[in-house]
Design an enzyme around this catalytic site. Structure first.
Site, PDB file in Angstrom:
ATOM      1  N   GLY A 180      91.150  56.632  61.714  1.00  0.00           N
ATOM      2  CA  GLY A 180      90.925  55.580  62.536  1.00  0.00           C
ATOM      3  C   GLY A 180      89.504  55.610  63.581  1.00  0.00           C
ATOM      4  N   ILE A 206      92.119  46.559  46.971  1.00  0.00           N
ATOM      5  CA  ILE A 206      92.300  45.220  47.533  1.00  0.00           C
ATOM      6  C   ILE A 206      92.610  44.488  46.236  1.00  0.00           C
ATOM      7  CG2 ILE A 206      91.191  43.443  48.726  1.00  0.00           C
ATOM      8  CD1 ILE A 206      91.801  45.762  50.495  1.00  0.00           C
ATOM      9  N   ASP A 241      84.061  49.700  45.107  1.00  0.00           N
ATOM     10  CA  ASP A 241      82.658  50.153  45.584  1.00  0.00           C
ATOM     11  C   ASP A 241      81.565  49.429  44.673  1.00  0.00           C
ATOM     12  OD1 ASP A 241      83.797  51.986  47.353  1.00  0.00           O
ATOM     13  OD2 ASP A 241      83.758  53.626  45.793  1.00  0.00           O
ATOM     14  N   LEU A 260      91.887  53.115  51.956  1.00  0.00           N
ATOM     15  CA  LEU A 260      91.824  53.352  50.596  1.00  0.00           C
ATOM     16  C   LEU A 260      92.697  52.966  49.504  1.00  0.00           C
ATOM     17  CD1 LEU A 260      91.965  57.395  51.793  1.00  0.00           C
ATOM     18  CD2 LEU A 260      90.057  56.073  51.466  1.00  0.00           C
ATOM     19  N   LYS A 261      93.494  52.078  49.823  1.00  0.00           N
ATOM     20  CA  LYS A 261      94.298  50.982  48.876  1.00  0.00           C
ATOM     21  C   LYS A 261      93.242  49.911  48.076  1.00  0.00           C
ATOM     22  CE  LYS A 261      98.074  53.202  49.956  1.00  0.00           C
ATOM     23  NZ  LYS A 261      98.522  53.942  48.991  1.00  0.00           N
ATOM     24  N   GLU A 292      77.864  56.472  60.512  1.00  0.00           N
ATOM     25  CA  GLU A 292      78.625  55.138  60.576  1.00  0.00           C
ATOM     26  C   GLU A 292      78.932  54.671  61.777  1.00  0.00           C
ATOM     27  OE1 GLU A 292      81.462  56.348  56.689  1.00  0.00           O
ATOM     28  OE2 GLU A 292      82.149  56.938  58.591  1.00  0.00           O
ATOM     29  N   HIS A 324      81.330  52.781  52.566  1.00  0.00           N
ATOM     30  CA  HIS A 324      81.458  53.710  51.943  1.00  0.00           C
ATOM     31  C   HIS A 324      80.716  55.044  52.249  1.00  0.00           C
ATOM     32  CE1 HIS A 324      82.856  55.928  47.998  1.00  0.00           C
ATOM     33  NE2 HIS A 324      81.246  56.108  47.847  1.00  0.00           N
TER      34      HIS A 324
END
Ligand code: GAR
Length: 191
Positions: free
Chosen positions: A15, A88, A145, A85-86, A174, A104
C-alpha cells in the site's frame, strides 16, 4: 457548490502507492480519498486509515460484492487500483464505466497480462535486458492490462541494475507520476 469527486483505493500489497495518493490529495479542493479496500490482511494500512480518518475494509478471501456495497455506501465516484491483483469483474466495470484506473509497473503492452504483476514484471524486464522500463496508467476493462492508456512514464535502466534496483526506480516513478495522473483524469471528468 459541487461536492468533491470521491476516490476509493484498492490494494493487495504493502500500500505504499496508496499512502502516497492519500498524502497528495489530503487538502485537495476537488478530489477526496475516502478509504482503502484491501484483498489481503494489512494491519499497517488499517492503522494508517484510522490515523487519517479514512475507512478501511478488508476482504480475505476477496469478495467483490461486499466491496461494491462499501463503494455504494461511501458514494465512491472512482476506484483507483494501487497495486491490486484481483480480477475486476464485468459487474464492477459496468457500475463504474471509465471510472476505474489501474497502475501497471511496465510500459504496456510490454510485460502485461495475467501473471504479470509486481516483482514478476521487473524480473521479466531484467531477463530481457531492456534499456528502459516505466509505468502505465490506464482505464480498466475486462481484460488484464488492456484498457485505454491514459499516461505512460519511462525511466532508463542498464544491465548493471539488479531486479531490486529496477523495482525501486519504477516505484519512484509511480510516487511521482501516479497522483498527478489521477488528478488530471478526475479534473477532465469534472469538465
Ligand atoms: C506497484 O508497483 C504497482 O505498479 C504494482 O504493484 C505494486 C504495488 O506496490 N501493480 C501491479 O503489478 C498490477 N498489475 P505498493 O503496494 O508498494 O504500492
Amino acid at each position: 457548490m459541487k461536492r468533491p469527486l470521491n476516490l476509493v483505493l484498492f490494494i493487495s500489497g504493502t500500500g505504499s502507492n496508496a499512502r502516497n495518493i492519500v498524502d497528495y490529495f489530503a487538502k485537495h479542493e476537488h478530489i477526496a480519498v475516502l478509504g482503502i479496500i484491501s484483498s489481503k490482511e494489512n494491519s499497517t494500512i488499517k492503522e494508517y486509515c484510522v490515523d487519517n480518518q479514512l475507512f478501511y475494509a478488508q476482504y480475505t478471501p476477496w469478495d467483490e460484492h461486499e466491496a461494491l456495497h462499501q463503494l455504494t455506501h461511501h458514494a465512491c465516484d472512482l476506484i483507483i487500483l494501487a497495486g491490486f491483483l484481483k480480477k475486476i469483474s464485468a459487474l464492477l466495470i459496468s457500475q463504474y464505466p471509465n471510472r476505474i484506473l489501474n497502475i501497471h509497473p511496465s510500459l504496456l503492452p510490454k510485460f502485461g497480462g495475467a501473471g504479470m504483476y509486481g516483482r514478476h514484471v521487473h524480473e521479466a524486464v531484467h531477463a530481457r535486458q531492456e534499456a528502459e522500463t516505466g509505468i502505465t496508467i490506464h482505464l480498466v476493462n475486462e481484460y488484464y492490462d488492456e484498457g485505454r492508456i491514459l499516461e505512460q512514464h519511462r525511466c532508463s535502466i542498464t544491465t548493471l541494475d539488479s531486479i531490486e534496483q529496477i523495482e525501486e526506480k519504477v516505484h519512484e516513478l509511480e510516487y511521482q507520476c501516479f497522483p498527478p495522473a489521477i488528478e488530471r483524469y478526475c479534473l477532465s471528468l469534472k469538465g
